[in-house]
Design a protein around this motif. Structure first.
Motif, PDB file in Angstrom:
ATOM      1  N   ARG A   1      -0.900  18.140  13.290  1.00 49.72           N
ATOM      2  CA  ARG A   1       0.539  17.937  13.073  1.00 49.72           C
ATOM      3  C   ARG A   1       0.793  16.652  12.275  1.00 49.72           C
ATOM      4  N   LEU A   2      -0.008  15.613  12.520  1.00 47.62           N
ATOM      5  CA  LEU A   2       0.142  14.372  11.760  1.00 47.62           C
ATOM      6  C   LEU A   2      -0.116  14.624  10.278  1.00 47.62           C
ATOM      7  N   VAL A   3      -1.089  15.478   9.984  1.00 49.56           N
ATOM      8  CA  VAL A   3      -1.361  15.832   8.592  1.00 49.56           C
ATOM      9  C   VAL A   3      -0.189  16.615   8.015  1.00 49.56           C
ATOM     10  N   GLU A   4       0.269  17.618   8.760  1.00 45.53           N
ATOM     11  CA  GLU A   4       1.361  18.470   8.279  1.00 45.53           C
ATOM     12  C   GLU A   4       2.625  17.659   8.013  1.00 45.53           C
ATOM     13  N   ASP A   5       2.924  16.706   8.899  1.00 44.90           N
ATOM     14  CA  ASP A   5       4.146  15.903   8.770  1.00 44.90           C
ATOM     15  C   ASP A   5       3.969  14.681   7.890  1.00 44.90           C
ATOM     16  N   ARG A   6       2.761  14.469   7.371  1.00 40.69           N
ATOM     17  CA  ARG A   6       2.461  13.304   6.524  1.00 40.69           C
ATOM     18  C   ARG A   6       2.780  11.978   7.222  1.00 40.69           C
ATOM     19  N   MET A   7       2.518  11.927   8.518  1.00 41.02           N
ATOM     20  CA  MET A   7       2.702  10.691   9.294  1.00 41.02           C
ATOM     21  C   MET A   7       4.146  10.170   9.220  1.00 41.02           C
TER      22      MET A   7
ATOM     23  N   PRO B   1       0.827  -1.211   0.000  1.00 40.45           N
ATOM     24  CA  PRO B   1       0.000   0.000   0.000  1.00 40.45           C
ATOM     25  C   PRO B   1       0.858   1.257   0.000  1.00 40.45           C
ATOM     26  N   THR B   2       0.444   2.233  -0.771  1.00 42.77           N
ATOM     27  CA  THR B   2       1.219   3.480  -0.861  1.00 42.77           C
ATOM     28  C   THR B   2       0.447   4.688  -0.346  1.00 42.77           C
ATOM     29  N   THR B   3      -0.794   4.479   0.090  1.00 43.60           N
ATOM     30  CA  THR B   3      -1.575   5.560   0.694  1.00 43.60           C
ATOM     31  C   THR B   3      -1.890   5.180   2.139  1.00 43.60           C
TER      32      THR B   3
ATOM     33  N   ASP C   1       5.325   0.301   4.169  1.00 43.00           N
ATOM     34  CA  ASP C   1       6.487   1.174   4.322  1.00 43.00           C
ATOM     35  C   ASP C   1       5.991   2.620   4.292  1.00 43.00           C
ATOM     36  N   ARG C   2       6.094   3.306   5.419  1.00 43.20           N
ATOM     37  CA  ARG C   2       5.573   4.668   5.509  1.00 43.20           C
ATOM     38  C   ARG C   2       6.364   5.674   4.685  1.00 43.20           C
ATOM     39  N   GLU C   3       7.471   5.280   4.116  1.00 43.78           N
ATOM     40  CA  GLU C   3       8.226   6.181   3.248  1.00 43.78           C
ATOM     41  C   GLU C   3       7.355   6.670   2.087  1.00 43.78           C
ATOM     42  N   PHE C   4       6.439   5.830   1.613  1.00 47.73           N
ATOM     43  CA  PHE C   4       5.574   6.225   0.507  1.00 47.73           C
ATOM     44  C   PHE C   4       4.705   7.437   0.847  1.00 47.73           C
ATOM     45  N   LEU C   5       4.428   7.631   2.127  1.00 49.66           N
ATOM     46  CA  LEU C   5       3.560   8.748   2.518  1.00 49.66           C
ATOM     47  C   LEU C   5       4.225  10.100   2.300  1.00 49.66           C
ATOM     48  N   GLY C   6       5.541  10.102   2.183  1.00 43.52           N
ATOM     49  CA  GLY C   6       6.278  11.354   2.004  1.00 43.52           C
ATOM     50  C   GLY C   6       5.953  12.065   0.710  1.00 43.52           C
ATOM     51  N   THR C   7       5.473  11.317  -0.307  1.00 36.73           N
ATOM     52  CA  THR C   7       5.124  11.942  -1.587  1.00 36.73           C
ATOM     53  C   THR C   7       3.616  12.048  -1.763  1.00 36.73           C
ATOM     54  N   LEU C   8       2.878  11.821  -0.677  1.00 43.38           N
ATOM     55  CA  LEU C   8       1.416  11.839  -0.748  1.00 43.38           C
ATOM     56  C   LEU C   8       0.894  13.251  -0.502  1.00 43.38           C
ATOM     57  N   ASP C   9      -0.107  13.644  -1.251  1.00 45.55           N
ATOM     58  CA  ASP C   9      -0.789  14.906  -1.002  1.00 45.55           C
ATOM     59  C   ASP C   9      -1.416  14.876   0.391  1.00 45.55           C
ATOM     60  N   ARG C  10      -1.391  16.012   1.089  1.00 49.23           N
ATOM     61  CA  ARG C  10      -1.929  16.037   2.456  1.00 49.23           C
ATOM     62  C   ARG C  10      -3.417  15.707   2.500  1.00 49.23           C
ATOM     63  N   ARG C  11      -4.117  15.964   1.431  1.00 41.95           N
ATOM     64  CA  ARG C  11      -5.528  15.584   1.405  1.00 41.95           C
ATOM     65  C   ARG C  11      -5.676  14.068   1.556  1.00 41.95           C
ATOM     66  N   HIS C  12      -4.760  13.333   0.970  1.00 43.15           N
ATOM     67  CA  HIS C  12      -4.822  11.876   1.080  1.00 43.15           C
ATOM     68  C   HIS C  12      -4.378  11.387   2.461  1.00 43.15           C
ATOM     69  N   ILE C  13      -3.574  12.178   3.145  1.00 45.86           N
ATOM     70  CA  ILE C  13      -3.283  11.860   4.553  1.00 45.86           C
ATOM     71  C   ILE C  13      -4.564  12.005   5.369  1.00 45.86           C
ATOM     72  N   ARG C  14      -5.279  13.090   5.138  1.00 43.94           N
ATOM     73  CA  ARG C  14      -6.562  13.284   5.836  1.00 43.94           C
ATOM     74  C   ARG C  14      -7.530  12.146   5.511  1.00 43.94           C
ATOM     75  N   ASN C  15      -7.520  11.741   4.265  1.00 41.88           N
ATOM     76  CA  ASN C  15      -8.371  10.645   3.814  1.00 41.88           C
ATOM     77  C   ASN C  15      -8.129   9.379   4.641  1.00 41.88           C
ATOM     78  N   GLY C  16      -6.865   9.064   4.883  1.00 36.74           N
ATOM     79  CA  GLY C  16      -6.532   7.895   5.692  1.00 36.74           C
ATOM     80  C   GLY C  16      -6.837   8.083   7.163  1.00 36.74           C
ATOM     81  N   LEU C  17      -6.638   9.291   7.648  1.00 31.99           N
ATOM     82  CA  LEU C  17      -6.923   9.563   9.061  1.00 31.99           C
ATOM     83  C   LEU C  17      -8.414   9.424   9.365  1.00 31.99           C
ATOM     84  N   ALA C  18      -9.269   9.569   8.349  1.00 32.58           N
ATOM     85  CA  ALA C  18     -10.697   9.347   8.562  1.00 32.58           C
ATOM     86  C   ALA C  18     -10.956   7.911   8.979  1.00 32.58           C
ATOM     87  N   GLU C  19     -10.292   6.954   8.344  1.00 30.80           N
ATOM     88  CA  GLU C  19     -10.468   5.546   8.719  1.00 30.80           C
ATOM     89  C   GLU C  19      -9.852   5.267  10.090  1.00 30.80           C
TER      90      GLU C  19
END
Length: 402
Positions: free
Chosen positions: A237-243, A159-161, A197-215
């Motif tokens: 802060r979790l959104v800003e730092d992309r987890m 998974p990359t998101t 691997d959470r490294e993939f989250l580094g290139t994720l748009d913050r909107r998609h971080i929020r998307n995952g935080l909803a679950e």
């Protein structure tokens, strides 16, 4: 399975104790299949010195072998060179299948495209697991294709998101949309291994971080009050730092991921095939499938889930399951995470229709999970259209005032 031969009738009879129900000329087959799969957190997954990806899901004698890698188009653009370099360094014969995976093409046509790639590559029956690298749409598509190809082909999910890491990639379900219905066609076919691997989250748009935080918020509201407190204190802060691991909120992000995945697997494991339709993890997924499909492409999955959770929180408040302070905190955490509580498609007519469809999905019952305090749930079966209309009016006013 055991059987006995009756030479006079030339029939295989059921074992003692089953003849009455099966009849003297009938057979009853009873078997079981052990299901086991892994979910692993792995750092540096694309580091050529790390064997995890090359060996995942493959029997020892088949390594390094061959791999068909089905990869999301955006992920391929960002990581394609590293994926190719990884397999070349590991001595794995590798063929990419690039899919522009998004909700609008989550259908059988795309599944058949993946099946065609599997057939052209000549994927073996058991020794060459297909590797899926992408978000939840991609892993669902590959999972369904793998379940159909030769009736069961192993696969590995990468998974990359964030939403895929904590939800879509760690269960057993696969699925695609049909007509206007989300995931109406699908199977239960878990991957052999899910590598996170959470490294993939580094290139994720913050909107998609929020998307995952909803679950993740879903699990917090109905199962884990400690997880809710993490989101309340550190959500923005979790959104800003992309987890990310290597930031000031890294330890918090690690704990949030651990709690979310653990909680989800605890709920899934004893009911993997959903024989019991009274599922805590269905919170946020009663109205959201209908909302999401009607709001495409405006709403992401987690955003639709957020509107569902907000609606259920207001319903719970109106029934006395959440007090004023708890409702305020729930809606406040959603706001802090940048999640919506309402969308213009959320009319009473559409929400009632969504509930009716869910009732069919849940075998004629609502089985609607409502938060009872924070971290607990109560299932109800008697929500009325009038209740839904009143709750939607509250959320519309909340959204207008945001």
């Amino acid at each position: 399975m055991t059987a006995q031969l009756d030479s006079a009738q030339h029939a295989v009879l059921p074992p003692p104790g089953t003849q009455d129900s099966a009849g003297p000329h009938g057979w009853r087959v009873s078997t079981s299949k052990e299901v086991a799969y892994e979910v692993r957190l792995v750092a540096g997954l694309l580091d050529p010195d790390n064997p995890a990806l090359a060996t995942a899901g493959a029997p020892e004698p088949a390594r390094p072998g061959r791999r068909l890698v089905v990869v999301d188009a955006t992920v391929h653009e960002l990581y394609g060179d590293r994926v190719r370099a990884y397999f070349e360094k590991r001595g794995v014969e590798y063929a990419p299948c690039v899919i522009d995976a998004h909700e609008s093409v989550k259908n059988m046509e795309t599944v058949f495209e993946i099946v065609s790639a599997m057939d052209a590559f000549g994927v073996s029956r058991r020794r060459e697991p297909v590797i899926a690298i992408g978000g939840g749409v991609l892993t669902d598509l590959v999972g369904l294709a793998a379940s159909l190809y030769r009736r069961s082909t192993p696969y590995v999910r990468v998974p990359t998101t964030l939403i895929c890491m904590v939800d879509a990639a760690i269960g057993a379900k696969t699925g695609v949309n049909f007509h206007e219905h989300k995931n109406r066609l699908g199977t239960y076919h878990p991957s052999a291994v899910t590598l996170i691997d959470r490294e993939f989250l580094g290139t994720l748009d913050r909107r998609h971080i929020r998307n995952g935080l909803a679950e993740i918020l879903k699990m917090a509201l109905v199962k884990d009050s400690a997880l809710f407190e993490y989101l309340a204190a550190h959500g923005p802060r979790l959104v800003e730092d992309r987890m990310a691991v290597d930031t000031g909120s890294g330890d918090v992000a690690t704990e949030v991921m651990r709690l979310a995945i653990t909680g989800m697997l605890e709920e899934l494991e004893p009911n993997l095939w959903e024989h019991d339709l009274k599922r805590l993890v269905d919170f946020g997924h009663t109205f959201s499938p209908t909302v999401e499909m009607h709001a495409l492409p405006e709403l992401l999955h987690g955003e639709a889930v957020s509107t569902d959770m907000a609606l259920c929180a207001v319903l719970a408040h109106r029934r006395g399951l959440l007090d004023d302070a708890a409702l305020h905190r729930v809606l406040g955490v959603m706001a802090g995470l940048g999640l919506p509580v309402w969308h213009p498609v959320c009319t009473t007519e559409l929400i009632v229709r969504g509930l009716e469809d869910t009732v069919r999905h849940r075998d004629g019952r609502q089985l609607l999970p409502l938060p009872e305090g924070i971290g607990h749930v109560r299932f109800v079966d008697d929500v009325t259209p009038a209740e839904l209309d009143a709750a939607l009016r509250v959320l519309a006013r909340t959204a207008e005032g945001a």
